[in-house]
Every structure is written in structure tokens, then in C-alpha cells.
Design a protein around this motif. Structure first.
Motif, PDB file in Angstrom:
ATOM      1  N   PRO A  70      -8.975  -3.506  -0.755  1.00 23.80           N
ATOM      2  CA  PRO A  70      -8.071  -3.733   0.127  1.00 23.80           C
ATOM      3  C   PRO A  70      -7.011  -2.934  -0.022  1.00 23.80           C
ATOM      4  CG  PRO A  70      -9.338  -5.752  -0.219  1.00 23.80           C
ATOM      5  CD  PRO A  70      -9.621  -4.705  -1.276  1.00 23.80           C
ATOM      6  N   ASP A  71      -6.544  -2.858  -1.416  1.00 22.57           N
ATOM      7  CA  ASP A  71      -5.212  -2.209  -1.776  1.00 22.57           C
ATOM      8  C   ASP A  71      -5.468  -0.744  -1.509  1.00 22.57           C
ATOM      9  OD1 ASP A  71      -6.863  -2.011  -3.820  1.00 22.57           O
ATOM     10  OD2 ASP A  71      -5.368  -1.871  -5.289  1.00 22.57           O
ATOM     11  N   GLN A  83      -5.111  -0.008   2.283  1.00 19.70           N
ATOM     12  CA  GLN A  83      -3.700  -0.113   2.660  1.00 19.70           C
ATOM     13  C   GLN A  83      -2.878   1.107   2.267  1.00 19.70           C
ATOM     14  OE1 GLN A  83      -2.422  -3.835   0.833  1.00 19.70           O
ATOM     15  NE2 GLN A  83      -4.307  -5.134   1.520  1.00 19.70           N
ATOM     16  N   ARG A  84      -3.170   1.738   0.969  1.00 15.98           N
ATOM     17  CA  ARG A  84      -2.472   2.548   0.826  1.00 15.98           C
ATOM     18  C   ARG A  84      -2.884   4.117   1.766  1.00 15.98           C
ATOM     19  NH1 ARG A  84      -3.170   0.848  -4.464  1.00 15.98           N
ATOM     20  NH2 ARG A  84      -4.728   2.233  -4.835  1.00 15.98           N
ATOM     21  N   ARG A 124      -1.136   3.710   5.261  1.00  9.63           N
ATOM     22  CA  ARG A 124       0.208   4.035   4.896  1.00  9.63           C
ATOM     23  C   ARG A 124       0.396   5.165   4.923  1.00  9.63           C
ATOM     24  NH1 ARG A 124       3.813   0.097   4.592  1.00  9.63           N
ATOM     25  NH2 ARG A 124       2.347  -1.406   3.555  1.00  9.63           N
ATOM     26  N   ALA A 131      -0.642  -1.351   8.070  1.00  5.42           N
ATOM     27  CA  ALA A 131      -0.621  -1.493   6.625  1.00  5.42           C
ATOM     28  C   ALA A 131       0.167  -2.747   6.153  1.00  5.42           C
ATOM     29  CB  ALA A 131       0.155  -0.339   5.980  1.00  5.42           C
ATOM     30  N   ASP A 132       1.415  -2.982   6.671  1.00  3.45           N
ATOM     31  CA  ASP A 132       2.119  -4.376   6.347  1.00  3.45           C
ATOM     32  C   ASP A 132       1.287  -5.475   6.701  1.00  3.45           C
ATOM     33  OD1 ASP A 132       4.390  -2.361   5.570  1.00  3.45           O
ATOM     34  OD2 ASP A 132       5.319  -2.701   7.536  1.00  3.45           O
ATOM     35  N   GLU A 133       0.597  -5.460   7.605  1.00  2.00           N
ATOM     36  CA  GLU A 133      -0.104  -6.866   8.048  1.00  2.00           C
ATOM     37  C   GLU A 133      -1.224  -6.892   7.131  1.00  2.00           C
ATOM     38  OE1 GLU A 133      -0.542 -10.197  10.051  1.00  2.00           O
ATOM     39  OE2 GLU A 133       0.762  -8.741  10.229  1.00  2.00           O
ATOM     40  N   LEU A 134      -1.808  -5.483   6.864  1.00  3.16           N
ATOM     41  CA  LEU A 134      -3.013  -5.655   5.924  1.00  3.16           C
ATOM     42  C   LEU A 134      -2.570  -6.290   4.302  1.00  3.16           C
ATOM     43  CD1 LEU A 134      -4.875  -2.356   6.828  1.00  3.16           C
ATOM     44  CD2 LEU A 134      -5.627  -4.590   7.134  1.00  3.16           C
ATOM     45  N   GLU A 135      -1.443  -5.934   4.151  1.00  2.00           N
ATOM     46  CA  GLU A 135      -0.754  -6.443   2.988  1.00  2.00           C
ATOM     47  C   GLU A 135      -0.623  -7.823   2.937  1.00  2.00           C
ATOM     48  OE1 GLU A 135       2.602  -4.912  -0.091  1.00  2.00           O
ATOM     49  OE2 GLU A 135       2.536  -3.952   1.693  1.00  2.00           O
ATOM     50  N   SER A 180     -10.273  -4.062   5.929  1.00  2.00           N
ATOM     51  CA  SER A 180      -9.844  -3.376   4.826  1.00  2.00           C
ATOM     52  C   SER A 180     -10.810  -2.486   4.204  1.00  2.00           C
ATOM     53  CB  SER A 180      -8.949  -4.191   3.850  1.00  2.00           C
ATOM     54  OG  SER A 180      -9.762  -5.313   3.431  1.00  2.00           O
TER      55      SER A 180
END
Length: 501
Positions: free
Chosen positions: A342-343, A346-347, A350, A362-366, A382
Motif C-alpha cells: 500500500p505505501d 500511495q507514493r 502521489r 493518495a491522502d485517502e489511501l494513506e 492499493s
């Protein structure tokens, strides 16, 4: 009295007959040739040969024998040579006429069209042999009985010396009479696969898929198992064996394989999808997929297309294709780097600086940390979903699975096969999910390999409630694509100005 005596002479009657009859006969045959030419008949050649070659030779012999009264006994080789020449020319015309008649203007269902070339050749050789014996007997005075005796002894010697060749000849006769295969069929014989290009007296010629020529003696077909891949129907069933992990439920695997089969071109549309779970092997569960292909000619291309898409579909469904080996990884610390973590996803989202939608997603995924618990084949937003070139990301008229974002690659949006929009890195699809239960407006097909994520509808609604700019951007995309579809439908075809995110 003198006139009456001349009229009663045989040479005079023959002279008048040849002088008057020959030109008339040439004119009549010429008219026949002209009519055949107007009909584009294949008989033009033999008839023209009869008029231009055989008739003059025959008239010359008759003139020497009956008008000039040249001695026709054995002591005059001139008449014998000319008579032999005329007989050979007549025999040639007869052979040409017979072979042309058999093959010219023959209906596909008639016996003439189905007559094997080998039988025609045998018939021509038989006629030539009979004609030669008659020439030797009637012109040169040789005994046919002696000729047959000589041929019998010679045939015995030749038969012993050419056993393999004669065996191939008989094999060719058997092939042409039984017709286990024909020119154009794909066959397997003695470990060789090829397309039949020619069947003759001694051999069958095959062209392999590597465009190589293989010459197979007919004797081989009497000793080997022959598989005809083009009979009894041109349709071919290709059975593909696959293995998947024991941790993958068979019904999930069959669902994935069904999706791949449905996206494979050149399959028989009226055949049901046939997927079977066949075995439990050492490293995997075995499956068989039966592909009903339109023609054996295109089997390698269809098989390659199917096998290519298996990899992408297995990645999307999270199904494992196991290795029949043991792989050991030694690390001092840490765990294997997972590009689908997932991280990492997310990157990547973004990093889509060209998209105004990337940062809110990306903010919501984080905040959600991960979507691994979402059900269905697209288990998590993700995770990267990979599609091969030509595969379908979404289908027009079906419910939206969520908002898709393309991370890499290029796709095209289609409406009734008309191109509406081109999607690149940072572009979205599945925007109809913002409208509740509205079905997808377009079919999205990958032009290149595509990596994308799907953001579930609930998460998209959450972002839209807190970020009005995000909601306005999605609404604008919906309106632009609807307008592009309307323009195409009004224009009745593709609108090159209708592109847009």
C-alpha cells in the motif's frame, strides 16, 4: 478416254481429296478454335495443336503414299519415319486432349475435379504405352508378343531394383484413393507437423510453420500414425494445461480463466466455455482449458494470446502460478520488497503530478492505510492491477467497480467500437460510479501494458464530500465524455476532436 482413265486412278482421287479436303478441314478446325477462344476454354491448346501440327504431318504421309505412290515397304525408311512422326504427334494430341478434358471446366463436385493427378498420369502413361506398341507393330512390323515378353522381363528386373520407389507409388495410390488428407490440410506424421502442399507419385510435400519444406515418401504413411488436424472439421480444439496454487479456490481460478477465454479472439462463438479441474499434482492443482479455435492455421497465435493474458489476469485476481522448484531467499534483516504494498502504491499515485485528482486519492489511501479487506477479484485499491495490451479494463453497460486511475500505459475508451477518449498516465475511468448505480458509459481497452488501481465507490464518495474541487473535476469528466459520446452518435462515427480526460 484419257480423262476417264485419269479420273479412275486412285492417286488422282487421293490428290483431289487432299487438295480440297485439307484446306476445308483446316478452316473448320480454325472456326472451332475461334469459338473455344471466345469461351476461354482450356481445349484451345489441344485443338490448335491438332490443326497446326498433326494435320500437316498426316497429309504429308497420305500424299507420299497415295499420290506420289512412294514404296511403303520395309525397304523405304522415309515413309516409316514420317508415319511414326505423324503417329507420335497424333498420340500427343490425344493425350493432351484427354488430360485437358478431365481437368478443364470441371464442376467441383464432378468426378473430373476429384480425379487425383496420379491416376491421370497413370492413364496417360497407359495410353502412351499402348500407342507406342501399335506404332511398333503397324509401322515397323515388330511383334507385340515379343515386346510384352521383353517388358515382363524388364519389369521384373526394374521391380526388384526399385522396391522402395514402387512401395511409395502404391502408397501414393492408397492415399489418393482413401483420401485421409488433402492439399491444404494440417497433418502430423513421423514427428513432423506441416500443411500439405502437394501429393504426387512418390512423396507428399509439407510446409511447416517455420516455412520449411518437408518431403515425406509415401511409404512412410503406411508405417506411421497420421493425425489430420483439419478433419473432420476445420475447427480445432486446443487443450491447454495449467497449474495454480493449492491456496487458490478452484471456483476463483475458473472465474479468472473464464474472463481470459472471453477476451481471446478467433474462438467459436457458439461453443460453451469448457474449463476443467483435472488433477492435484505435487506443486499445483491442474486445470485444462478447451479452446474451440476457428481454424488450425491460427492455433499458435490464439494459444500465444491466451497464454499471455493468463499472467495479467492471475496478477489481477491475486492467483498464484507456482514454480515447480524450491526457491530460498536469504536476508540479514527485513522482508521482501513488495511493489504492490500500500505505501508503494500511495507514493506512485502521489507522483502523478499531471493529475489534479492524485493528491486527494493518495491522502485517502494513506488515511485508510490499506484496502486489502475489500471483497471480489479486485481485492484492494492499493494493489496494482496489471492489464496486457488488448485487455479490457471495463465494459460498457456494466456496473462500475470504482474510480480507476492509470499509473502507467495507454488505453482507449470506446462506445460501440467508436473511439471516444484516449487515456494516459494520470487519467481516470469508471467515473460513472460517482452517479450511484449508473452503468459504465465506455468500454476501456488497453493499447499497451497498463498498471492501474481501482478506488472503491465508498472511498470516492468520502473524498468528494470533503474535497469540492475533486467532485467538480469528476463531474466535469463525466460531462465531457457524455458530450463526446453524443457528438459521435450524431455524426455516426469517430470524432477526432472528442478526446479529453
Amino acid at each position: 478416254m484419257l480423262g476417264r482413265e485419269i479420273l479412275s486412278e486412285p492417286w488422282f482421287r487421293w490428290g483431289v481429296l487432299l487438295v480440297v479436303g485439307f484446306p476445308l478441314l483446316v478452316l473448320v478446325v480454325g472456326e472451332v478454335v475461334a469459338r473455344l477462344e471466345r469461351r476461354n476454354s482450356a481445349l484451345v491448346g489441344p485443338v490448335r495443336l491438332f490443326r497446326s501440327v498433326f494435320l500437316p504431318a498426316l497429309v504429308a504421309v497420305l500424299f507420299l503414299e497415295n499420290v506420289l505412290d512412294v514404296d511403303t515397304g520395309d525397304s523405304n525408311p522415309v515413309i516409316q519415319v514420317l508415319s511414326t512422326l505423324a503417329a507420335i504427334l497424333g498420340l500427343g494430341v490425344l493425350l493432351s486432349l484427354v488430360s485437358t478434358y478431365i481437368k478443364a471446366d470441371a464442376a467441383p463436385s464432378s468426378w473430373r475435379a476429384r480425379a487425383p493427378r496420379l491416376f491421370i498420369d497413370i492413364a496417360r502413361i497407359t495410353l502412351f504405352a499402348i500407342g507406342s506398341l501399335l506404332i511398333l507393330n503397324n509401322i515397323w512390323g515388330l511383334s507385340i508378343t515379343g515386346a510384352f515378353a521383353a517388358l515382363g522381363i524388364g519389369g521384373l528386373v526394374i521391380g526388384l531394383a526399385l522396391q522402395d520407389t514402387l512401395a511409395s507409388l502404391m502408397g501414393g495410390i492408397a492415399i489418393l484413393s482413401e483420401k485421409p488428407f488433402s492439399v491444404g490440410d494440417w497433418i502430423d506424421v513421423d514427428g513432423v507437423e506441416g500443411k500439405v502442399t502437394d501429393i504426387n507419385w512418390r512423396t507428399v510435400r509439407l510446409r511447416t510453420r517455420q516455412e520449411d519444406l518437408v518431403v515425406v515418401p509415401n511409404i512412410v504413411f503406411g508405417n506411421q500414425l497420421v493425425v489430420n488436424n483439419s478433419r473432420p472439421e476445420i475447427e480445432h480444439v486446443e487443450v491447454i494445461s495449467l497449474g495454480f496454487s493449492y491456496s487458490d479456490p478452484p471456483n476463483a481460478v475458473k472465474e479468472m480463466l473464464t474472463e481470459v477465454v472471453e477476451g481471446t479472439p478467433n474462438l467459436m462463438a457458439d461453443r460453451p466455455i469448457d474449463i476443467r479441474c483435472t488433477s492435484y499434482d505435487d506443486f499445483s492443482v491442474g486445470y485444462e482449458v478447451w479452446l474451440h479455435i476457428e481454424s488450425y492455421d491460427i492455433m499458435p497465435a490464439v494459444r500465444s494470446h491466451f497464454m499471455t493474458r493468463i499472467w495479467y489476469a492471475a496478477k489481477r485476481y491475486g492467483i498464484t502460478i507456482p514454480f515447480p522448484i524450491r526457491t530460498l531467499h536469504h536476508y540479514d534483516a527485513g522482508v521482501l520488497d513488495d511493489p504492490d504494498a500500500p505505501d508503494r502504491v500511495q507514493r506512485r499515485v502521489r507522483s502523478l503530478a499531471e493529475s489534479s485528482l492524485a493528491d486527494p486519492v493518495a491522502d485517502e489511501l494513506e488515511r485508510a492505510a490499506a484496502l486489502a479487506d475489500q471483497p471480489g477479484p479486485y481485492a484492494t485499491s492499493s494493489r496494482l492491477l496489471r492489464f496486457g495490451a488488448g485487455e479490457v479494463l471495463q465494459i460498457e453497460g456494466t456496473p462500475s467497480k470504482g474510480l480507476g486511475i492509470i499509473l502507467t500505459g495507454t488505453a482507449v475508451g470506446l462506445r460501440d467500437d467508436d473511439e471516444v477518449v484516449t487515456l494516459k498516465r494520470g487519467d481516470v475511468f469508471g467515473e460513472q460510479g460517482m452517479l450511484g448505480s449508473k452503468p459504465n458509459l465506455l468500454t476501456i481497452r488497453a493499447l499497451t501494458d497498463v498498471a492501474a488501481i481501482i478506488v472503491p465507490g465508498g472511498m470516492v464518495d468520502g473524498i468528494a464530500r470533503t474535497d469540492f474541487g475533486f467532485a467538480e473535476e469528476i463531474s466535469g469528466i463525466v460531462q465531457r465524455r457524455r458530450a463526446a459520446v453524443d457528438r459521435i452518435q450524431l455524426a455516426g462515427g469517430s470524432d477526432p476532436t472528442a478526446f479529453g480526460r
